[in-house]
Design an enzyme around this catalytic site. Structure first.
Site, PDB file in Angstrom:
ATOM      1  N   CYS A 109      67.792  42.339  58.198  1.00 27.88           N
ATOM      2  CA  CYS A 109      67.885  42.974  56.886  1.00 27.88           C
ATOM      3  C   CYS A 109      67.811  41.956  55.752  1.00 27.88           C
ATOM      4  CB  CYS A 109      69.181  43.764  56.775  1.00 27.88           C
ATOM      5  SG  CYS A 109      69.318  44.621  55.196  1.00 27.88           S
ATOM      6  N   LYS A 146      66.126  45.216  66.005  1.00 26.58           N
ATOM      7  CA  LYS A 146      65.197  45.445  64.899  1.00 26.58           C
ATOM      8  C   LYS A 146      64.799  44.096  64.317  1.00 26.58           C
ATOM      9  CE  LYS A 146      64.423  48.331  60.868  1.00 26.58           C
ATOM     10  NZ  LYS A 146      65.015  49.381  60.022  1.00 26.58           N
ATOM     11  N   ILE A 184      58.525  46.950  62.333  1.00 23.39           N
ATOM     12  CA  ILE A 184      59.205  45.816  61.745  1.00 23.39           C
ATOM     13  C   ILE A 184      60.186  46.319  60.693  1.00 23.39           C
ATOM     14  CG2 ILE A 184      57.327  44.157  62.088  1.00 23.39           C
ATOM     15  CD1 ILE A 184      56.465  44.719  59.134  1.00 23.39           C
ATOM     16  N   THR A 227      61.679  45.440  56.741  1.00 28.40           N
ATOM     17  CA  THR A 227      60.957  45.263  55.484  1.00 28.40           C
ATOM     18  C   THR A 227      60.524  43.815  55.269  1.00 28.40           C
ATOM     19  OG1 THR A 227      63.071  44.981  54.352  1.00 28.40           O
ATOM     20  CG2 THR A 227      62.119  47.197  54.363  1.00 28.40           C
ATOM     21  N   GLY A 263      57.176  50.786  53.012  1.00 24.15           N
ATOM     22  CA  GLY A 263      56.155  51.758  52.667  1.00 24.15           C
ATOM     23  C   GLY A 263      54.759  51.335  53.076  1.00 24.15           C
ATOM     24  N   GLY A 318      56.883  50.996  59.718  1.00 27.11           N
ATOM     25  CA  GLY A 318      56.294  50.314  58.580  1.00 27.11           C
ATOM     26  C   GLY A 318      55.120  51.053  57.985  1.00 27.11           C
ATOM     27  N   GLY A 319      55.365  51.839  56.972  1.00 21.35           N
ATOM     28  CA  GLY A 319      54.284  52.488  56.243  1.00 21.35           C
ATOM     29  C   GLY A 319      53.712  53.730  56.884  1.00 21.35           C
TER      30      GLY A 319
END
Length: 183
Positions: free
Chosen positions: A9, A44, A70, A72, A96, A122-123
Site C-alpha cells: 500500500c 497483494k 497489482i 496502485t 483505474g 488494475g483498471g
C-alpha cells in the site's frame, strides 16, 4: 475465508509498500502470517518494484497461496492554487484504467514464472478488460476503481463475459487462462 495480505500500500506513511519492495521483508511477513493461520494467504504485490517476478517468487516460497497483482502505482497530484500536494501523504496510489497496461504485463510475467493462482487487478472496467487479464494468466479478477463510477459494473462484466464465452463456444472460463498467443 482467506487473508489478503496487503504488502504494497502506497497510501500509508510507514510500512505498507516497503514490505513488498524488499524480498527479505516480503518473505518474513508472508511466512510469519502463514505460521499463525490455516486460512489461505493472498499476497497483494506492488508494481513499484524493479522485478515483480522476484517478489512473486519470494511470496510463493514464503507460503503465499495466491497473489493479487497489482496494487496502485505511486503517483502525485498538486493543487496549483495552493502549490501544495492534493494528497495528505504527498504521494499516493494511482488506480483505474491508466494502470491496466502495467498490471497486464505484470500478471503475464508472473504467470509464466510461478504456479499459484493470480488475481488480476488494475483498471478493469469491462468484460473485455477482464478477458485480457485471463488471457495474460490471471485465474481470477478483482474490480476496484470502476465501482466508484458504476456500483453495478460487476453485473455488466459478468454478463459480457458470459456473452463472449457463448459466442465463442467456450464452456469454462479456465479455458481462457494463459491463452495469450505470443509469436
Amino acid at each position: 475465508a482467506g487473508i489478503e495480505l496487503n504488502i504494497s500500500c502506497p497510501n500509508v506513511k510507514k510500512g505498507g509498500m516497503e514490505f513488498g519492495k524488499d524480498p527479505k521483508m516480503t518473505y518474513e511477513l508472508v511466512s510469519s502470517v502463514k505460521k499463525i493461520t490455516r486460512l489461505p494467504v493472498i499476497a497483494k504485490l506492488s508494481p513499484n518494484v524493479s522485478d515483480i517476478v522476484e517478489i512473486a517468487k519470494t511470496a510463493k516460497d514464503a507460503g503465499a497461496d495466491a497473489l493479487s497483482l497489482i496494487n496502485t502505482i505511486l503517483g502525485m497530484a498538486i493543487d496549483i492554487d495552493t502549490r501544495r500536494p492534493r494528497l495528505a501523504n504527498t504521494t499516493g496510489g494511482l488506480s483505474g484504467p491508466a494502470i491496466k497496461p502495467v498490471a497486464l504485463r505484470m500478471v503475464w510475467e508472473v504467470s509464466r514464472s510461478i504456479d499459484i493462482p493470480i488475481i488480476g487487478i488494475g483498471g478493469i472496467c469491462s468484460h473485455e478488460d477482464a478477458i485480457e487479464f485471463f488471457l495474460a494468466g490471471a485465474t481470477a479478477v478483482a474490480v476496484g476503481t470502476a465501482h466508484f463510477i458504476d456500483p453495478r459494473i460487476m453485473i455488466d462484466i459478468i454478463r459480457g463475459l458470459a456473452g463472449y464465452m457463448t459466442r465463442r463456444k467456450i464452456e469454462d472460463v479456465r479455458d481462457l487462462i494463459g491463452g495469450l498467443k505470443v509469436s
